[in-house]
Design an enzyme around this catalytic site. Structure first.
Site, mmCIF file in Angstrom:
data_model
loop_
_atom_site.group_PDB
_atom_site.id
_atom_site.type_symbol
_atom_site.label_atom_id
_atom_site.label_comp_id
_atom_site.label_asym_id
_atom_site.label_seq_id
_atom_site.Cartn_x
_atom_site.Cartn_y
_atom_site.Cartn_z
ATOM 1 N N SER A 242 0.830 -1.191 0.000
ATOM 2 C CA SER A 242 0.000 0.000 0.000
ATOM 3 C C SER A 242 0.875 1.256 0.000
ATOM 4 O O SER A 242 1.649 1.480 -0.932
ATOM 5 C CB SER A 242 -0.966 -0.048 1.188
ATOM 6 O OG SER A 242 -1.989 0.906 1.057
ATOM 7 N N ASP A 334 -9.174 -4.648 -5.819
ATOM 8 C CA ASP A 334 -8.709 -3.757 -4.763
ATOM 9 C C ASP A 334 -9.605 -2.529 -4.732
ATOM 10 O O ASP A 334 -9.642 -1.742 -5.670
ATOM 11 C CB ASP A 334 -7.257 -3.360 -5.040
ATOM 12 C CG ASP A 334 -6.598 -2.615 -3.881
ATOM 13 O OD1 ASP A 334 -7.322 -1.974 -3.095
ATOM 14 O OD2 ASP A 334 -5.361 -2.673 -3.772
ATOM 15 N N HIS A 369 -7.187 -5.843 -1.552
ATOM 16 C CA HIS A 369 -6.026 -5.009 -1.218
ATOM 17 C C HIS A 369 -5.041 -5.706 -0.289
ATOM 18 O O HIS A 369 -3.829 -5.602 -0.473
ATOM 19 C CB HIS A 369 -6.536 -3.721 -0.554
ATOM 20 C CG HIS A 369 -5.476 -2.712 -0.251
ATOM 21 N ND1 HIS A 369 -4.833 -1.994 -1.234
ATOM 22 C CD2 HIS A 369 -4.941 -2.286 0.933
ATOM 23 C CE1 HIS A 369 -3.950 -1.160 -0.678
ATOM 24 N NE2 HIS A 369 -3.995 -1.333 0.637
#
Length: 436
Positions: A242, A334, A369
């Site tokens: 991320s 995601d 994600h």
């Protein structure tokens, strides 16, 4: 309980293993054709309990092998050797928004595997199991050393593999939630990589000064690895998830100090003001908060903050400058970050620059994600606290992903990541995968 079932034999092998290691659950001495439920139960360090279970039918020999026989229902279906783990979910009555994460990696994740008569879906606490076994799952292999790091103003933990080394190094960065997250680094060390888990959003120095760290903080962490007597100074990688991907790509492209052998980037983007500090990058994201969306469950969707992918080069890391192999790991569902669109643009940029041979993209349909080590339970959404202006702001974030596809992605990507790291840090790969 049927008295004829009282001598049921349950075995789990191995009973003690790494988090990414498979185990075999075998139930014997059942009545042929009898129905049973195999259940896994885990109590997290925060006190919340999680369960996963499958429905099975004993074969003609009175046996069920979870690695070979199909589950007919429960929290997973079909032949799923590790379904008991990756399908774990909070037990009924738990508070919403939970996510399973190991905090103390010096203790195992203990899982109680039990066998119940019939195909059960609830009320386990009121029933007596036919048989029970306890399994230990570890992030730290025997001999791995955990060393807290405070020197140089860092808030970090170094994990050294068993043995004298020297070992290749990994600088391990998590995302926008901050804190010192150790479990991936511990597991990497269990596979032969000296790994430094680094808190860069909520380190002690930021808590004391109120100021976010700058690029020098990451360079200090890199130098710590580089100068360690048990670490190979020219064989260091970065792993980021991320926001950690944003930092990793920036360091790989622009840092005069950080010279990586390779980088692994999960669920992230190259979109950021390239001349901005960490704080300015965070502010850039905040400036686009009007693009935040919410679903019907009031879960936050942030992926639009960076869309459309900008064309202005001032707002994208110039990945054409990168000189080391890069692996992007992307979930196509995601909902938190535009990882898929970013990966497409990164590939196009590197093709134009002539360095696309360095790029590997692992893209997984219906994965979300939070692509974590294998058999980590999938959280499609969970409570999340962002670090903003020195405050923790709580949301329920929608991460995305469909449980089966996401779990497949975690298992497949982890295996390929270990091969990628071995090939680039040790110089050998798949042929020796079974030797570690």
């Amino acid at each position: 309980m049927d008295g004829k079932q009282c001598c049921v034999k349950l075995s789990v092998h191995p009973t003690r293993g790494l988090m990414d290691e498979k185990f075999v659950v075998l139930v014997q001495k059942l009545l042929p054709g009898s129905q049973l439920t195999v259940r896994a139960l885990h109590q997290c360090e925060d006190g919340h309990s999680w369960e996963g279970f499958g429905h099975y039918t004993a074969d003609a020999t009175g046996t069920v092998n979870v690695a070979e026989d199909p589950s007919l229902g429960g929290t997973y279906s079909g032949v799923e050797q590790m379904g008991l783990l990756w399908s774990l979910r909070p037990v009924p009555g738990s508070k919403p928004g939970l996510r399973m994460r190991k905090v103390n990696v010096q203790t195992p994740m203990e899982v109680t595997v039990s066998v119940y008569q019939g195909h059960q879906t609830e009320g386990f606490v009121d029933q007596v199991p036919l048989a029970t076994a306890v399994v230990e799952r570890w992030y730290m292999a025997p001999g791995v050393r955990r060393i807290p790091i405070t020197e140089g103003g860092l808030t970090a933990t170094l994990f050294l593999p068993s043995g004298s080394g020297p070992f290749p190094g990994v600088l391990d960065l998590w995302g926008g939630g901050g804190k010192l997250v150790e479990y991936r680094s511990a597991l990497l060390a269990s596979h032969g990589f000296a790994s430094l888990a680094l808190d860069y959003l909520t380190p002690k120095i930021t808590l004391e000064t109120g100021k976010m760290v700058d690029n020098q903080y990451f360079e200090t962490a890199y130098r710590l690895l580089q100068q360690h007597p048990q670490i190979l100074s020219s064989r260091i990688a970065m792993v980021g998830l991320s926001f950690g991907t944003s930092v990793s790509l920036k360091m790989a492209a622009y840092s005069e100090v950080i010279k990586l052998r390779c980088a692994v980037c999960f669920s992230g983007s190259h979109v950021q003001p390239v001349e901005g500090s960490l704080e300015q990058i965070m502010n850039f994201f905040k400036e686009n908060q009007s693009k935040t969306r919410f679903n019907k469950q009031n879960e936050v969707i942030w992926r639009d903050l960076l869309l459309p992918i900008p064309t202005d080069p001032k707002f994208k890391v110039d990945v054409g400058r990168i000189k080391c192999p890069v692996m992007l790991v992307v979930g196509e569902d995601d909902q938190n970050w535009p990882a898929h669109e970013s990966a497409v643009d990164v590939k196009e940029m590197m093709e134009r620059a002539g360095n696309s041979r360095l790029l590997t993209v692992l893209s997984y349909p219906n994965a979300g994600h939070l692509i974590e080590p294998p058999y980590t339970p999938h959280a499609r959404s969970s409570n999340f606290r962002t670090v903003t202006e020195g405050k923790n702001v709580k949301f329920v974030a929608l991460w995305g992903g469909e449980t089966v596809a996401h779990s497949r992605a975690q298992e497949d990507s982890w295996r390929k990541i270990l091969v990628f790291l071995r090939e680039n840090l040790y110089g050998w790969g798949a042929a020796s995968l079974s030797n570690l």
